[in-house]
Design an enzyme around this catalytic site. Sequence first.
Site, PDB file in Angstrom:
ATOM      1  CG  HIS A  66      35.833  27.103  17.252  1.00 60.58           C
ATOM      2  ND1 HIS A  66      36.066  27.642  18.534  1.00 60.58           N
ATOM      3  CD2 HIS A  66      35.138  27.853  16.385  1.00 60.58           C
ATOM      4  CE1 HIS A  66      35.367  28.713  18.420  1.00 60.58           C
ATOM      5  NE2 HIS A  66      35.131  28.831  17.210  1.00 60.58           N
ATOM      6  CD  GLU A 107      32.682  35.347  15.017  1.00 66.55           C
ATOM      7  OE1 GLU A 107      32.249  34.178  15.101  1.00 66.55           O
ATOM      8  OE2 GLU A 107      33.994  35.349  14.605  1.00 66.55           O
ATOM      9  CG  ASP A 140      30.591  33.005  18.188  1.00 63.26           C
ATOM     10  OD1 ASP A 140      30.386  32.403  19.417  1.00 63.26           O
ATOM     11  OD2 ASP A 140      31.469  32.431  17.459  1.00 63.26           O
TER      12      ASP A 140
END
Length: 264
Positions: A49, A152, A178
């Site tokens: 990310h 997730e 998530d």
Amino acid sequence: MTRMRNNYVREKLLRGEPSLGAFLGLQSPNVAELFGHHGFEWLLIETEHNGLDAAEVETMVRAIETTEAIPLVRVPSHDHVPIQRALDTGALGIKVPMIRTASEAEAIVKMTRYPPAGTRSWGPMRATGYTAHESDYFERANDNILVTFILETVEGVENLEEICSVQGVDGISIGPADLGAALGYDPLVRTHPDIEGVAQKMVEVGKKTGVAMGISARSKEDLQKRLEQGFLMINYGADYALLAALAGEGVQTFRDSVSDRPHR
């Protein structure tokens, strides 16, 4: 460094002993080095990310290596290229997002193993000390690389025991944001009965299969609770979150103090 560094974190987890680490999202080798010197046993470099490229990951791995901490990389995908690059630059483990099935887990484990056990391509320049200890690295790498996943997805939860039964899967950490979104909840609300139910299932499966279960702890009380529950791979927050919390606490204390003072 004349030999491949021993991955004592993997050894601890396989023995069923807990290990404490932290998440590095600020792209700062200095923060990585600081955290390592202050006692974290492993440090997870974020690459999913943020904008870190392979050269920057290498710099952060090098910084962590000045400490006792074990360098790990959260890779951005299931693709073999980021996995291989992370390991070739000297990382001693990976954390792979969005695991769903045992077949995915098996394929990823093979990406971390040299033939005949796996499909990893040979050429780890920095990881071998630029050939200084390549024989030692080749002989030990397959048993010294920590392979972990992030739970997730709903499918991953359903297939958890099968995933944990794959040889070479060392650990799985819950990704509450998530996973919460996948369950239909606000991803910013990371504590929910359904998520806690998954956490409990993880502990039970971990005890049955010997796979180390991981989770984040955001306070001393939370850390103690997760250890008591049976989690072994504890992430005590992210660098940016820890910094933001301390900064916010100081600013709020100042504002509250000033507002309580009489005006002249």
